[in-house]
Write a protein that holds these residues in place. Structure first.
Motif, PDB file in Angstrom:
ATOM      1  N   ARG A 120      16.498  32.691  13.878  1.00  0.00           N
ATOM      2  CA  ARG A 120      16.471  32.367  12.449  1.00  0.00           C
ATOM      3  C   ARG A 120      16.800  30.907  12.178  1.00  0.00           C
ATOM      4  O   ARG A 120      16.419  30.368  11.147  1.00  0.00           O
ATOM      5  N   GLU A 121      17.525  30.258  13.069  1.00  0.00           N
ATOM      6  CA  GLU A 121      17.896  28.870  12.828  1.00  0.00           C
ATOM      7  C   GLU A 121      16.693  27.952  13.042  1.00  0.00           C
ATOM      8  O   GLU A 121      15.768  28.274  13.793  1.00  0.00           O
ATOM      9  N   PRO A 122      16.671  26.800  12.369  1.00  0.00           N
ATOM     10  CA  PRO A 122      15.531  25.879  12.480  1.00  0.00           C
ATOM     11  C   PRO A 122      15.301  25.426  13.921  1.00  0.00           C
ATOM     12  O   PRO A 122      16.246  25.152  14.661  1.00  0.00           O
ATOM     13  N   HIS A 123      14.031  25.338  14.301  1.00  0.00           N
ATOM     14  CA  HIS A 123      13.676  24.950  15.671  1.00  0.00           C
ATOM     15  C   HIS A 123      12.197  24.621  15.733  1.00  0.00           C
ATOM     16  O   HIS A 123      11.434  24.926  14.814  1.00  0.00           O
ATOM     17  N   TYR A 124      11.793  23.979  16.824  1.00  0.00           N
ATOM     18  CA  TYR A 124      10.372  23.820  17.139  1.00  0.00           C
ATOM     19  C   TYR A 124       9.944  25.017  17.982  1.00  0.00           C
ATOM     20  O   TYR A 124      10.633  25.390  18.939  1.00  0.00           O
ATOM     21  N   LEU A 149       8.700  18.198  24.023  1.00  0.00           N
ATOM     22  CA  LEU A 149      10.157  18.203  23.980  1.00  0.00           C
ATOM     23  C   LEU A 149      10.717  16.848  23.586  1.00  0.00           C
ATOM     24  O   LEU A 149      11.825  16.763  23.043  1.00  0.00           O
ATOM     25  N   ALA A 150       9.972  15.773  23.837  1.00  0.00           N
ATOM     26  CA  ALA A 150      10.412  14.454  23.385  1.00  0.00           C
ATOM     27  C   ALA A 150      10.508  14.418  21.859  1.00  0.00           C
ATOM     28  O   ALA A 150      11.417  13.797  21.293  1.00  0.00           O
ATOM     29  N   HIS A 175      12.897  22.321  32.464  1.00  0.00           N
ATOM     30  CA  HIS A 175      12.844  21.450  31.286  1.00  0.00           C
ATOM     31  C   HIS A 175      13.933  21.784  30.266  1.00  0.00           C
ATOM     32  O   HIS A 175      13.863  21.329  29.116  1.00  0.00           O
ATOM     33  N   GLY A 176      14.918  22.549  30.682  1.00  0.00           N
ATOM     34  CA  GLY A 176      16.088  22.766  29.844  1.00  0.00           C
ATOM     35  C   GLY A 176      16.138  24.059  29.063  1.00  0.00           C
ATOM     36  O   GLY A 176      17.102  24.321  28.346  1.00  0.00           O
ATOM     37  N   PRO A 199      18.639  20.513  21.995  1.00  0.00           N
ATOM     38  CA  PRO A 199      18.136  19.140  22.136  1.00  0.00           C
ATOM     39  C   PRO A 199      18.997  18.323  23.075  1.00  0.00           C
ATOM     40  O   PRO A 199      20.191  18.581  23.247  1.00  0.00           O
ATOM     41  N   ARG A 200      18.391  17.320  23.697  1.00  0.00           N
ATOM     42  CA  ARG A 200      19.099  16.428  24.604  1.00  0.00           C
ATOM     43  C   ARG A 200      19.191  15.043  23.999  1.00  0.00           C
ATOM     44  O   ARG A 200      18.335  14.650  23.229  1.00  0.00           O
TER      45      ARG A 200
END
Length: 200
Positions: A120-124, A149-150, A175-176, A199-200
């Motif tokens: 539910r939280e904002p994300h790509y 991811l960049a 890739h994390g 995010p990194r």
């Protein structure tokens, strides 16, 4: 020595190429094969999705040699059901090809499971990433992931995906991405992995 893949943003003129890439790359995907055993349906599905959802609302990456593509939705865009008329046509085609409602039932069950795990939280949201079967294993998918991811990292946003092929889980982990849950879809159906990356 071949240079690394060059990733570019796709546009409306690339629709046919995108449909061809994704239909080929998912032709042996366990989830797709379970829901849609008839691979000739895949171009109809991807045409509807790419044209109505991703080109107007998402981020569509492809490599310059037309070997791979990735479909992202940014946080402001919640994946909604594509236009009803288009889905109705696809459903009629699906029933006609399968000779019954079994595939529609499987599509419904797959959708229920994926919705249960959808954050539910904002994300790509990386819904689809694929490479033509003849070009797999050359690092093209990794290059697509890196570019997508960049964007996430530059904007300080997490990323989410569903994986339905166990061979791809290690790629995402490198890739994390971390596995948040996994579940078999339907009775004796395929396994799905639900993966999240901070995010990194």
């Amino acid at each position: 020595m071949e240079h690394p893949p060059t990733i570019q943003i796709a546009n409306d003129t690339d629709l046919g190429i995108l449909v061809d890439i994704l239909s080929d790359s998912f032709s042996t995907d366990p989830m797709f094969n379970w829901v849609f055993p008839q691979t000739e349906l895949y171009p109809h599905f991807f045409h509807l999705l790419v044209k109505k959802v991703y080109l107007p609302h998402g981020i569509v990456h492809m490599d310059e040699r037309d070997r791979a593509a990735a479909l992202w939705l940014p946080p402001a865009e919640r994946l909604e059901v594509a236009p009803r008329l288009g889905l109705l046509r696809f459903g009629i085609r699906l029933v006609g090809k399968t000779g019954g409602l079994r595939a529609l039932s499987r599509l419904y069950r797959q959708g229920r499971v994926f919705e249960k795990h959808y954050p539910r939280e904002p994300h790509y949201y990386l819904q689809f990433i694929g490479c033509r079967s003849a070009d797999q294993g050359q690092g093209i998918g990794a290059a697509l992931l890196k570019d997508g991811l960049a964007i996430c990292d530059n904007r300080g946003m997490p990323a989410y995906l569903e994986c339905s092929n166990h061979r791809n889980v290690p790629l995402y982990q490198r890739h994390g991405f971390q596995i948040k849950a996994q579940q078999v879809v339907g009775k004796n159906g395929p396994m799905a992995w639900f993966m999240w990356r901070d995010p990194r």
